[in-house]
Design a protein around this motif. Structure first.
Motif, PDB file in Angstrom:
ATOM      1  N   ALA A  51       0.814  -1.213   0.000  1.00  0.00           N
ATOM      2  CA  ALA A  51       0.000   0.000   0.000  1.00  0.00           C
ATOM      3  C   ALA A  51       0.851   1.269   0.000  1.00  0.00           C
ATOM      4  CB  ALA A  51      -0.945   0.014   1.210  1.00  0.00           C
ATOM      5  N   ILE A  96      -6.112   2.369   1.372  1.00  0.00           N
ATOM      6  CA  ILE A  96      -5.436   2.363   0.071  1.00  0.00           C
ATOM      7  C   ILE A  96      -5.740   1.066  -0.665  1.00  0.00           C
ATOM      8  CG2 ILE A  96      -3.177   2.253  -1.073  1.00  0.00           C
ATOM      9  CD1 ILE A  96      -2.170   4.208   1.142  1.00  0.00           C
ATOM     10  N   LYS A  99      -9.323   0.984  -1.836  1.00  0.00           N
ATOM     11  CA  LYS A  99      -9.538   1.862  -2.992  1.00  0.00           C
ATOM     12  C   LYS A  99      -8.853   1.330  -4.252  1.00  0.00           C
ATOM     13  CE  LYS A  99     -10.800   6.185  -0.830  1.00  0.00           C
ATOM     14  NZ  LYS A  99     -12.126   6.241  -1.408  1.00  0.00           N
ATOM     15  N   MET A 100      -7.713   0.674  -4.091  1.00  0.00           N
ATOM     16  CA  MET A 100      -7.046   0.095  -5.254  1.00  0.00           C
ATOM     17  C   MET A 100      -7.895  -1.033  -5.854  1.00  0.00           C
ATOM     18  SD  MET A 100      -3.105   0.137  -3.891  1.00  0.00           S
ATOM     19  CE  MET A 100      -2.350  -0.600  -5.324  1.00  0.00           C
ATOM     20  N   ARG A 104      -9.711  -0.944  -9.570  1.00  0.00           N
ATOM     21  CA  ARG A 104      -9.606  -1.997 -10.588  1.00  0.00           C
ATOM     22  C   ARG A 104     -10.983  -2.444 -11.055  1.00  0.00           C
ATOM     23  NH1 ARG A 104      -4.587  -5.230 -10.783  1.00  0.00           N
ATOM     24  NH2 ARG A 104      -3.021  -3.964  -9.762  1.00  0.00           N
ATOM     25  N   GLN A 121      -7.829   7.918  -8.881  1.00  0.00           N
ATOM     26  CA  GLN A 121      -6.391   7.714  -8.692  1.00  0.00           C
ATOM     27  C   GLN A 121      -5.806   8.822  -7.820  1.00  0.00           C
ATOM     28  OE1 GLN A 121      -4.398   5.192  -9.468  1.00  0.00           O
ATOM     29  NE2 GLN A 121      -2.608   6.224  -8.644  1.00  0.00           N
ATOM     30  N   ILE A 124      -6.382   8.013  -4.242  1.00  0.00           N
ATOM     31  CA  ILE A 124      -5.450   6.978  -3.775  1.00  0.00           C
ATOM     32  C   ILE A 124      -4.081   7.599  -3.511  1.00  0.00           C
ATOM     33  CG2 ILE A 124      -4.205   4.866  -4.449  1.00  0.00           C
ATOM     34  CD1 ILE A 124      -6.774   4.101  -6.067  1.00  0.00           C
ATOM     35  N   GLN A 128      -1.730   7.807  -0.142  1.00  0.00           N
ATOM     36  CA  GLN A 128      -0.329   7.391  -0.132  1.00  0.00           C
ATOM     37  C   GLN A 128       0.570   8.488   0.433  1.00  0.00           C
ATOM     38  OE1 GLN A 128      -0.074   6.109  -4.261  1.00  0.00           O
ATOM     39  NE2 GLN A 128      -0.015   3.959  -3.622  1.00  0.00           N
TER      40      GLN A 128
END
Length: 180
Positions: A51, A96, A99-100, A104, A121, A124, A128
């Motif tokens: 992450a 993270i 959400k990733m 996708r 994005q 995200i 990060q």
């Protein structure tokens, strides 16, 4: 039977959540973690490692405190940092990953535009950045408390760690400390 990606993604997230819930329960107790408890927490944090961009170093340091010859003052400082930041860090890592997975899934939907995916994005990436700020505060604590001998020992420990060893070929940890 093939399952839609949403079910696979939900399953992956559920497994991560269960692992992290156990780690948080152990961490939030009032007593310092035993070596066995720390090993469990370390395993959970390592599962969330993808992450973030920066490696999580505190589990490696505390697992090797004898080899690093950490003082009681250093161990106390690292434990205090962990107590203050661990829950927030794991929560951000979980968010993270969630959400990733969602990104996708959404990227396969014909109703989602490219602009929506770019905005997603950006969300995200903001998470990060939050995670990186937390990890940088740990890095700063390490940078200001390690002795030269501990840096030498840390370099040796990292070179034996399968996940971190490849970084050693690209950088000398002790030399980077002296450049600060």
């Amino acid at each position: 039977m093939k399952y839609p990606i949403i079910y696979k993604s939900a399953g992956i997230f559920s497994v991560f959540y269960l692992f992290c819930a156990t780690a948080l329960a152990k961490h939030n107790s009032d007593h310092p973690l035993s070596p066995e408890d720390w090993d469990v927490v370390k395993e959970k944090v390592e599962l969330l490692e993808p992450a973030g961009l920066m490696p999580t170093l505190l589990p490696v340091i505390l697992s090797n405190r004898d080899a690093l010859q950490l003082t009681d003052k250093q161990v106390s400082a690292f434990r205090a940092w962990r107590k203050k930041n661990y829950t927030n860090m794991v929560n951000i890592m979980n968010e993270i990953i969630e959400k990733m997975v969602e990104f996708r899934v959404q990227s396969l939907s014909p109703s989602i535009t490219g602009d929506q995916l770019l905005a997603f994005q950006s969300d995200i990436q903001e998470l990060q950045v939050q995670l990186l700020k937390i990890k940088l505060s740990c890095r700063e604590l390490i940078m200001t408390t390690f002795t030269d001998e501990q840096w030498d020992n840390f370099s040796f420990i990292i070179s034996d760690d399968p996940k971190l060893a490849s970084l050693m070929t690209q950088m000398n940890v002790k030399d980077s400390k002296q450049m600060q």
